[in-house]
Design an enzyme around this catalytic site. Structure first.
Site, PDB file in Angstrom:
ATOM      1  N   ASN A   1       0.769  -1.356  -0.166  1.00  0.00           N
ATOM      2  CA  ASN A   1       0.003  -0.117  -0.059  1.00  0.00           C
ATOM      3  C   ASN A   1       0.928   1.330  -0.031  1.00  0.00           C
ATOM      4  O   ASN A   1       1.119   2.143   1.122  1.00  0.00           O
ATOM      5  CB  ASN A   1      -1.082  -0.078   1.192  1.00  0.00           C
TER       6      ASN A   1
ATOM      7  N   HIS B   1      -5.201  -9.894   3.081  1.00  0.00           N
ATOM      8  CA  HIS B   1      -5.982  -9.237   4.011  1.00  0.00           C
ATOM      9  C   HIS B   1      -7.538  -9.321   4.087  1.00  0.00           C
ATOM     10  O   HIS B   1      -8.068  -9.022   2.983  1.00  0.00           O
ATOM     11  CB  HIS B   1      -5.529  -7.681   4.131  1.00  0.00           C
TER      12      HIS B   1
ATOM     13  N   ASP C   1       2.692  -6.388  11.636  1.00  0.00           N
ATOM     14  CA  ASP C   1       1.921  -5.444  10.967  1.00  0.00           C
ATOM     15  C   ASP C   1       2.225  -4.086  11.483  1.00  0.00           C
ATOM     16  O   ASP C   1       1.525  -3.288  11.738  1.00  0.00           O
ATOM     17  CB  ASP C   1       0.461  -5.587  11.259  1.00  0.00           C
TER      18      ASP C   1
HETATM   19 ZN   LIG Z   1      -3.699  -5.793   6.405  1.00  0.00          ZN
END
Ligand SMILES: [Zn+2]
Length: 418
Positions: A91, A175, A300
């Site tokens: 991302n 995800h 994460d």
């Molecule tokens: Zn994630």
């Protein structure tokens, strides 16, 4: 000239033993007592040497979001946490969804990373879910494919991506989040949200999509890994899928194992996606770790600016940092409390990632010297000001822990030393 690391308790051949390690030309030349001339020697009596940890889920924010973190600061933070390999989520800006775009990230990694960084390629163009990314074009560089940050909403898209990934010998790393079930929630839809008038994210939003994906895995035969599972239903679905013989693995993160929604305070540092769930979820995750349903613990690590995290629970961005606190938190809460052994923690932080992703390190003669040294007796309070990460927002701020990283080496080069 080499390095002689003496008298440490070393994790080698799946067990701990007190021994010496000699490193020369980036390689572990010997594990065992010996005498070496012309070497820099460290006496690591009372310390532990682990193979460098592997984190299969981090956000390094470069290219695109250098005000949150860079490859330089993120990998220095990783080294400070005992990690020598990480997989970087896509991302970014640009999203690595084509050969050209992933090469931009690869170049930045080559220039600035102090540890090994393996980039994910996106599953869909711009992680928008509408059009499949150029998986062929990225296959040479991508460790696997993921749209982390978002679930792939469309079933046909996920099916097609699984078939494509399979044909390339790659894994889909998902995800899982069904957007139709979110309803504006931002913490777990549970006791805390109810007591304090917050909008909740239901557990179904996670496990419903895992359930869908497992059907697609059965259909396509794609190798599949689920990101950051947080609910008891997710654990049970994956436990069953493994029993059914599907090629499925998963991860959870330290905060889901140690905290639950009743630990939340009205601060952004308690906000991440998925959210801190119910105590019953936390206990199910621990069971999942113990019985091997959950394969790896990933952090994460998701740094944001101070401003982005200072707007309370409702308006702060989702994501907390974790790569500098993972080992001490897990050691203190799981190993010291006799929930799992230190050997088991090695499986969760190193061995299983190597089996699943084919990356990471081992302490063995002939291997590259990717190692980390810890003082397990060092007791301290977690202080974000000491992080090398630009992100400082952690639910573990102020927590008393044991286990401090003394030194980390990558390819025989010292990249962190206390
Ligand atoms: Zn994630």
């Amino acid at each position: 000239m080499g390095y002689l690391l003496k008298n440490a308790t070393v994790f080698t051949d799946n067990e701990f033993k007190k021994t010496d390690i000699f490193i020369e030309d980036n390689i572990i030349v010997s594990v065992g007592a010996g005498c070496y001339n012309d070497s820099v020697s460290f006496d690591f009596n009372n310390l532990f040497i682990f193979p460098g940890f592997t984190d299969v889920h981090v956000h390094l924010r470069e290219p695109g979001f250098l005000y949150k973190e860079t490859i330089k600061t993120g990998t220095m933070a990783a080294a400070h946490g005992g990690y020598t390999s990480v997989c970087a989520m896509p991302n970014l800006k640009p999203v690595p969804d084509s050969r050209e775009n992933i090469l931009e990230e690869v170049k930045a990694i080559e220039n600035d990373a102090v540890i090994h960084v393996y980039p994910y390629g996106a599953i869909t163009v711009g992680e928008q879910g509408r059009e499949m990314a150029d998986l062929d074009g990225m296959a040479e560089y991508a460790v696997a494919f993921s749209d982390d940050g978002k679930g792939v909403q469309n079933d046909d898209m996920m099916r097609a991506a699984m078939l494509k990934a399979k044909s390339l010998g790659k894994m889909i790393v998902a995800h899982c989040e069904d957007n139709t079930l979110l309803n504006g929630g931002y913490i777990h839809k549970g006791k805390y949200a109810e007591l304090h008038g917050h909008k909740g994210i239901c557990s179904e939003s996670e496990w419903k999509q895992i359930e869908r994906d497992l059907k697609l895995v059965k259909e396509t035969g794609c190798k599949y890994h689920v990101c950051h599972i947080s609910t008891k239903e997710s654990v049970e679905l994956i436990r069953q899928a493994k029993k059914d013989g599907l090629d499925v693995t998963c991860e959870t993160a330290p905060h889901y194992l140690v905290l639950d929604d009743m630990d939340i305070q009205e601060e952004g540092r308690f906000k991440m996606n998925p959210p801190l769930r119910d105590k019953s979820d936390r206990l199910a995750l621990i069971e999942g770790i113990k019985d091997g349903t959950i394969d790896v613990i990933a952090t994460d690590h998701a740094p944001h600016s101070k401003e982005e995290k200072s707007k309370g629970l409702k308006d702060s961005l989702m994501g907390v940092v974790g790569i500098e606190t993972a080992f001490p938190v897990l050691y203190t809460e799981l190993v010291e409390k006799n929930i799992i052994s230190l050997e088991k923690l090695m499986e969760l932080l190193n061995i299983n990632a190597r089996k699943i992703f084919g990356i990471g390190s081992e302490i063995k003669v002939g291997e590259k010297a990717d190692i980390t040294v810890f003082d397990l007796n060092a007791e301290y309070k977690i202080n974000p000001d000491e992080f090398l990460s630009m992100g400082k927002s952690t639910p573990f701020e102020g927590k008393s822990v044991k286990g401090k990283c003394v030194m980390t080496m990558v390819g025989g080069k010292i990249v962190w030393k206390a």
